[in-house]
Enzyme design. Structure first.
Site, mmCIF file in Angstrom:
data_model
loop_
_atom_site.group_PDB
_atom_site.id
_atom_site.type_symbol
_atom_site.label_atom_id
_atom_site.label_comp_id
_atom_site.label_asym_id
_atom_site.label_seq_id
_atom_site.Cartn_x
_atom_site.Cartn_y
_atom_site.Cartn_z
ATOM 1 N N ALA A 173 -78.532 79.304 -60.674
ATOM 2 C CA ALA A 173 -77.249 79.778 -61.014
ATOM 3 C C ALA A 173 -77.162 81.153 -61.892
ATOM 4 O O ALA A 173 -78.256 81.552 -62.419
ATOM 5 C CB ALA A 173 -76.178 78.779 -61.823
ATOM 6 N N GLY A 212 -79.715 75.593 -59.734
ATOM 7 C CA GLY A 212 -78.877 75.638 -58.770
ATOM 8 C C GLY A 212 -79.198 75.882 -57.483
ATOM 9 O O GLY A 212 -78.780 75.259 -56.495
ATOM 10 N N GLU A 262 -80.947 72.437 -56.442
ATOM 11 C CA GLU A 262 -79.784 71.550 -56.197
ATOM 12 C C GLU A 262 -79.103 71.920 -54.939
ATOM 13 O O GLU A 262 -78.782 70.886 -54.272
ATOM 14 C CB GLU A 262 -78.918 71.637 -57.450
ATOM 15 N N GLU A 274 -83.587 74.135 -66.298
ATOM 16 C CA GLU A 274 -82.521 74.220 -66.968
ATOM 17 C C GLU A 274 -83.106 73.942 -68.505
ATOM 18 O O GLU A 274 -82.356 74.494 -69.357
ATOM 19 C CB GLU A 274 -81.428 73.169 -66.650
#
Length: 261
Positions: free
Chosen positions: A67, A112, A115, A135
């Site tokens: 992200a 992300g 994911e 993260e």
């Protein structure tokens, strides 16, 4: 479809190909890209002519590197929660598409990006791919489903090690733990993804879609209820033209022509 700012969308032989296209930023997911992914997912889900989907990243370095940290950095607790909700909503839409989704991971798939790959049905990686959930290095945790999908795929112990350390792993290690289906040379990545997608596209669309739905919905049920779900869906397929065509073609020793009806 309208032209996207951060995605490239094409269709070849009933296979939709989505390319994340922010190579300058290693295809990092920002809110705009997530909105575009949501829109293209809606379009694909409503198009019965599409039999399979491939996701990949533009450039040689990244599938999706994570992200967008620049966008996330200044968020407060409520804004962070909303960003997580939005990302989870979009990835769940992708996961629940009727068509199988293949991630063709050409480079970094971190945070992300990992994911995103976890929300796909099948994952293929190039030999230069690196995967992980880093993260904790940033003082946060996965927010787009990583803490939930990763242990379901690779088991609790391995998932916890990856989540707690934030370490990146190679494509070969990812295959060892069941995170990746196939590892191929970079030049062969899209060819392999298209080969698998084409194999799927040649089968009964309804048979494939019902199989995906049975797996996704039955996975967290107890065995008795999941078997009941399978029985109901199996029976429903006998009301379709695909079933009649598939079995007739088999008995007539010819290739079936499926209409998805």
């Amino acid at each position: 479809m309208d032209k996207f700012k951060h995605l490239i969308y094409t269709v070849e032989d009933q296979i939709a190909i989505i390319t994340f296209n922010r190579p300058k930023y290693l295809n990092a997911l920002n809110s705009e890209m997530l909105k575009e992914l949501s829109d293209v997912t809606d379009h694909i889900g409503a198009d019965a002519s599409i039999r399979a989907v491939i996701l990949t990243g533009a450039g040689e370095k990244a599938f999706v590197a994570g992200a967008d940290i620049a966008e996330m950095r200044s968020k407060n607790a409520m804004e962070g929660r909303k960003f997580s909700q939005f990302g989870n909503w979009v990835l769940s839409k992708l996961e629940n598409l009727p068509q199988p989704v293949i991630a063709a991971i050409n480079g970094f798939a971190l945070g992300g990006g990992c994911e995103l790959a976890l929300a796909c049905d099948i994952r293929i990686a190039s030999t230069r791919a690196k995967l992980g959930q880093p993260e904790v290095i940033l003082g946060i945790m996965p927010g787009f489903g990583g803490s939930q999908r990763l242990p379901r795929l690779v088991g609790l112990g391995i998932a916890k090690e990856l989540l707690f350390t934030g370490d990146m792993i190679t494509a070969d290690r990812a295959r060892e733990i069941g995170l990746i289906n196939h590892v191929v040379e970079p030049s062969e990545l899209l060819t392999k993804a298209k080969e698998i997608a084409g194999n799927i596209a040649a089968k009964s669309p309804l048979g494939v879609q019902f199989s995906k739905k049975a797996v996704n919905e039955g996975f967290d049920l107890d065995l008795e209820r999941s078997l009941s779900l399978e029985t109901e869906m199996f029976g429903m397929l006998f009301s379709t033209e695909d079933q009649k065509e598939g079995m007739t073609a088999f008995l007539e020793k010819r290739k079936p022509v499926y209409q998805g009806k």
